[in-house]
Design a protein around this motif. Structure first.
Motif, PDB file in Angstrom:
ATOM      1  N   ARG A   8       0.821  -1.208   0.000  1.00  0.00           N
ATOM      2  CA  ARG A   8       0.000   0.000   0.000  1.00  0.00           C
ATOM      3  C   ARG A   8       0.856   1.260   0.000  1.00  0.00           C
ATOM      4  NH1 ARG A   8      -3.283   0.005   5.044  1.00  0.00           N
ATOM      5  NH2 ARG A   8      -3.658   2.123   4.292  1.00  0.00           N
ATOM      6  N   ALA A  36      -2.933  -6.282  -3.417  1.00  0.00           N
ATOM      7  CA  ALA A  36      -3.469  -5.092  -2.751  1.00  0.00           C
ATOM      8  C   ALA A  36      -4.917  -5.324  -2.369  1.00  0.00           C
ATOM      9  CB  ALA A  36      -3.353  -3.880  -3.672  1.00  0.00           C
ATOM     10  N   VAL A  57      -3.154   2.385  -3.436  1.00  0.00           N
ATOM     11  CA  VAL A  57      -1.790   1.863  -3.533  1.00  0.00           C
ATOM     12  C   VAL A  57      -0.900   2.949  -4.130  1.00  0.00           C
ATOM     13  CG1 VAL A  57      -0.311   0.085  -4.536  1.00  0.00           C
ATOM     14  CG2 VAL A  57      -2.630  -0.497  -3.788  1.00  0.00           C
TER      15      VAL A  57
END
Length: 360
Positions: free
Chosen positions: A156, A165, A171
């Motif tokens: 992240r 993710a 992100v």
């Protein structure tokens, strides 16, 4: 103040500024020009009216009724985008970067390996400080965040690692490119300064250097904004807890009985021996340690610097000077890592970040 008054002040100020600077010695102009700019901003910002009064006058419900444009106050908009960050998140990101580099050095895996060897009786320690530290580490399990949790946080905040993710999470996909761009911008800035000091007044500097104050400020602001928007949630608590755990693990590796068990002189010898013997090889401890130190310091500098556009270049040079050594140290270590071996050099890398066409 109304629109017409503001326009008059702006015109008169420019005339006043040219007259005053023309009467000053060249050596004092640079120092005073910044002060004049700050004073000009303070002068325009002085207005006794409420910020909403101009809007009410514009739509005709203010005290002046249906006033003309010449009586409506000037819409003084205050730029605050660059200041809308959470400092604690940025400092947590700096600590998380330090932790990440130690994760790449297999520090946590080494600690888990020592726990397993201690549990199975494959390490000849029993009553020393290292044995007691391993016992307490196994009994209390102070690190509640697992490796999977840490990998998600790295993904992240930095887009590092291969962990998927979480759906819907922000992100920071450009972190490495921006961090590398900031490093090379600072390095190029001081290289240009050194060249300028050596051949000042010569005919060899015939074009604008690639490293500049504006480049450092722009990349620094982008990096700070991207980190701020991606380090919400548990990143702060994870960085704090994992950081304290890392301190204790490094102290544990430095205890006398654990070093004796592996015939090691330092804790880093323990890391290297355990990595080679049980974890498939050592992972660039020298380079990662320097990248952790200098990378964290650079990120702390970015978190605490407001990168004001009208800053004094001489003052900025003094403030950023310690970062020059950290940038060069980080780049030198980065080039020796597997992901950095294709690094083209400071100037070509900065050209790529700035979008400057490469020569054929």
């Amino acid at each position: 103040m109304n629109f017409q008054t503001t326009e008059t002040i702006q015109r008169l100020w420019e005339t006043f500024l040219q007259e005053q600077l023309a009467n000053l010695p060249p050596g004092e102009r640079d120092a005073l020009s910044t002060q004049f700019e700050q004073r000009f901003g303070e002068l325009l910002g002085k207005d006794g009216k409420d910020s909403d009064s101009g809007f009410y006058d514009l739509i005709g419900i203010g005290p002046q009724g249906n006033a003309g444009f010449d009586k409506i106050s000037y819409p003084r908009l205050t730029p605050d985008f660059d200041d809308s960050v959470v400092p604690s998140q940025l400092h947590a990101a700096a600590e998380l970067y330090y932790v990440y580099q130690h994760e790449r050095m297999k520090i946590f895996e080494v600690a888990e390996t020592l726990l397993r060897l201690f549990r199975l009786g494959k390490m000849r320690i029993q009553r020393g400080p290292g044995a007691r530290g391993l016992y307490l580490l196994e009994k209390w399990k102070p690190l509640r965040y697992t490796k999977a949790d840490r990998m998600v946080a790295y993904r992240r905040a930095f887009n590092y690692g291969s962990a998927p993710a979480p759906a819907g999470a922000v992100v920071n996909r450009n972190f490495h490119r921006q961090l590398l761009g900031f490093m090379v911008a600072v390095a190029q800035y001081f290289r240009d300064l050194m060249i300028g000091e050596v051949i000042r007044g010569g005919q060899l500097i015939d074009q604008r250097p690639f490293g500049s104050v504006g480049t450092i400020q722009r990349i620094g602001l982008d990096l700070r904004y991207a980190l701020d928007r991606s380090t919400y949630g548990n990143v702060f608590s994870l960085a704090m807890e994992t950081g304290h755990h890392l301190i204790q693990v490094l102290k544990l590796l430095d205890t006398a009985d654990i070093k004796k068990a592996f015939d090691a002189n330092t804790k880093w010898d323990v890391v290297e021996i355990v990595s080679n013997r049980y974890l498939g090889g050592v992972a660039e401890p020298s380079q990662r340690a320097k990248m952790a130190e200098s990378g964290r310091r650079i990120l702390q500098f970015i978190a605490d610097n407001d990168f004001k556009t009208a800053t004094d270049p001489i003052l900025f040079q003094s403030v950023v000077r310690p970062m020059g050594a950290h940038s060069e140290a980080w780049l030198a270590a980065y080039r020796m890592t597997p992901e950095g071996r294709g690094f083209p050099g400071v100037t070509p890398a900065l050209q790529g970040v700035l979008g400057v066409p490469q020569p054929a």
